[in-house]
Design a protein around this motif. Structure first.
Motif, PDB file in Angstrom:
ATOM      1  N   SER A   9      40.938 -22.949  29.113  1.00 14.03           N
ATOM      2  CA  SER A   9      41.697 -22.537  27.929  1.00 14.03           C
ATOM      3  C   SER A   9      43.103 -22.089  28.316  1.00 14.03           C
ATOM      4  CB  SER A   9      40.965 -21.409  27.202  1.00 14.03           C
ATOM      5  OG  SER A   9      41.668 -20.993  26.054  1.00 14.03           O
TER       6      SER A   9
ATOM      7  N   ASP B 260      30.214 -20.603  33.689  1.00 14.35           N
ATOM      8  CA  ASP B 260      30.638 -21.093  32.376  1.00 14.35           C
ATOM      9  C   ASP B 260      31.785 -20.236  31.844  1.00 14.35           C
ATOM     10  OD1 ASP B 260      28.622 -22.949  32.593  1.00 14.35           O
ATOM     11  OD2 ASP B 260      27.242 -21.903  31.264  1.00 14.35           O
TER      12      ASP B 260
ATOM     13  N   GLY C 196      37.858 -21.866  22.320  1.00  9.84           N
ATOM     14  CA  GLY C 196      37.087 -22.578  23.342  1.00  9.84           C
ATOM     15  C   GLY C 196      36.674 -21.697  24.485  1.00  9.84           C
ATOM     16  N   SER C 197      37.424 -20.628  24.728  1.00 11.28           N
ATOM     17  CA  SER C 197      37.052 -19.716  25.799  1.00 11.28           C
ATOM     18  C   SER C 197      36.108 -18.640  25.267  1.00 11.28           C
ATOM     19  CB  SER C 197      38.296 -19.073  26.413  1.00 11.28           C
ATOM     20  OG  SER C 197      38.953 -18.268  25.456  1.00 11.28           O
TER      21      SER C 197
ATOM     22  N   LYS D 174      35.507 -21.889  31.339  1.00 14.88           N
ATOM     23  CA  LYS D 174      36.091 -21.965  30.002  1.00 14.88           C
ATOM     24  C   LYS D 174      37.376 -21.142  29.901  1.00 14.88           C
ATOM     25  CE  LYS D 174      31.777 -22.966  27.569  1.00 14.88           C
ATOM     26  NZ  LYS D 174      30.768 -22.500  26.573  1.00 14.88           N
TER      27      LYS D 174
END
Length: 493
Positions: free
Chosen positions: A276, A268, A286-287, A272
């Motif tokens: 990003s 994950d 978002g990251s 991410k």
């Protein structure tokens, strides 16, 4: 193959790598291909073995030994030595659909079984491979191969990782119409989002996807099979379906305090971060950002190392990686005999960077997390660990024991779990009605057929978490199985 005395005249040379501290300032690839002259010298080290073990592709001691896609390594080593680059490229592409990927991220089991590695450093096979394919693209030798004739048969492939892409390439070249479904917004699977840019630039992945599209393969992204389109719809629309969904179910950590905030699965974190970077250059949220945080990575493998490298680029205050096993020896142990993969100590790119920035290797060995403690806001603040010892029991099997007095508390505001994968995600399999064993698709190697007519499986979804070369191998082999299913006389050779 190569120069008869080359292995005595030349030493092994690494690919050129940028300064560890300098490369922490960007997300570009840390390594470059060999120069022509260096590649020719390295090709000269190939020994003209009576029996080359480098391309045998099998498992010894439950570890991959030699090249599973059976690359014609001595042949293109010799051609590289002689400067016959275009011919070297032709031999390389005979067995490998994507040398630009394997030449960057494969752990090179071929080198572990190189005959020269019995007494000296192995031939730099992986570096030569990357140099050949990069020259192929740079010189325009790689052009779209448009099939002359179409068979009218249609195949759907679910998943665009290396297995799915290899199967698509083979079947498209055989004249079938291939559509690859990918639930992410970009094709490539783990090649796109699971491997950081500094190891595999995403322009390299996108270049290959564009080439496959030019050759006729269709990609449908942002589409989750089982949700956006049903299994029944695919089976009705296509002559065959191949499941190449990977082994994406991550293994979790079962320990007190696991529910604290700030604890993430490694994949994950990597996904991410890459998304990003590609979407906005980190200008949008978002990251997962670990700037000025104490980071602990639990798990000693390559995915954990990629988390270390990513955290360093985000300017983490400290980074530590926990491993279950002891530090590997500098040379092969007596029980780890050639040509099995050499379980020896190496300094991965991430550890070089950590040592350059923080002054020490971030790896901690023989350590077990006992509990995670959160602060008053429910966010992780520390990990409690104990040291372990690895000993043989009365049956000769290795077991781990806790060592009293080695308890330790580690500060942490971010924890990444990188302890492997359990298998493929089950809801899709259930919708297709496909049987699973140990959370993997039940499909015999060589046949790749499931219990459902016209539905096949390959790659990590079938065999479990494995290497990119096994994924490419299985993609090629499942294409043959589908060919046999679609026609009495296979078109693939």
């Amino acid at each position: 193959m190569g120069k008869a005395t080359g292995f005595m005249e030349y030493t092994r040379e690494k690919t050129a790598e940028r300064n560890p501290l300098a490369r922490l300032n960007d997300w570009n690839e840390y390594a470059a291909p060999l120069s022509d002259q260096a590649a020719e010298r390295q090709g000269a080290r190939c020994m003209d073995c009576g029996t080359p073990f480098c391309h045998m592709g099998m498992e010894l001691e439950r570890v991959t030994t030699g090249c599973p896609i059976h690359n014609l390594i001595p042949e293109w080593n010799d051609l590289a030595y002689r400067g016959r680059w275009q011919e070297a490229l032709e031999r390389l592409l005979k067995t490998n659909n994507f040398p630009e990927f394997t030449g960057r991220v494969c752990p090179a089991p071929c080198e572990g079984s190189c005959t020269l590695a019995i007494a000296d450093p192995a031939v730099a096979i992986k570096s030569i491979e990357r140099t050949i394919i990069d020259k192929g693209f740079e010189n325009g030798w790689i052009q779209p191969r448009i099939p002359v004739q179409r068979t009218g048969k249609k195949i759907a492939i679910i998943g665009s990782g290396p297995a799915g892409l290899a199967a698509a390439d083979q079947l498209n070249q055989a004249g079938h119409s291939v559509t690859v479904y990918e639930r992410a917004d970009r094709p490539g699977g783990l090649l796109m989002y699971g491997i950081p840019n500094m190891k595999l630039g995403k322009d390299v992945v996108e270049r290959r996807v564009r080439l496959l599209e030019q050759e006729g393969t269709a990609f449908i992204t942002n589409t989750e099979v089982g949700k956006d389109v049903t299994a029944e719809e695919l089976k009705a629309q296509y002559d065959a379906v191949i499941l190449c969904t990977g082994a994406q179910k991550q293994r979790d950590l079962t320990v007190e305090g696991r529910e604290a905030e700030g604890i993430h699965f490694a994949m994950d974190y990597l996904t991410k971060t890459t998304k990003s970077l590609l979407d906005s250059g980190f200008t949008e949220s978002g990251s997962i950002n670990v700037e000025d945080q104490d980071v602990i990575v639990i798990g000693g493998g390559d995915t954990g190392a990629d988390c270390v490298a990513t955290a360093l680029r985000q300017n983490a205050r400290s980074v530590v990686q926990f491993g279950k096993h002891p530090e590997l020896p500098a040379v092969r142990a007596i029980e780890n005999m050639w040509p099995a993969y050499p379980n020896v100590f190496t300094l991965d790119y991430a550890y070089e960077e950590a040592a350059a920035k923080h002054g020490s290797d971030p790896r901690q060995y023989l350590i077990q997390t006992k509990k995670i403690v959160a602060d008053e806001n429910g966010h992780v603040k520390e990990l409690h660990t104990i040291g372990m010892e690895k000993v043989k029991d009365e049956n000769g099997s290795y077991v781990f024991h806790e060592v009293p007095g080695t308890e330790k508390i580690w500060p942490a505001q971010a924890v990444f779990i990188a302890i492997g994968f359990q298998g493929t995600e089950q809801p899709l399999l259930q919708q297709f009605g496909v049987e699973a064993v140990n959370q993997k698709v039940k499909a015999a190697y060589g046949k790749f057929t499931t219990n459902v007519e016209g539905v096949f499986a390959a790659g990590d979804a079938r065999r479990g978490q494995s290497l990119i070369v096994w994924a490419i191998h299985e993609g090629r082999e499942v294409a043959r199985a589908v060919e046999e299913y679609l026609a009495a006389k296979p078109l693939l050779v």
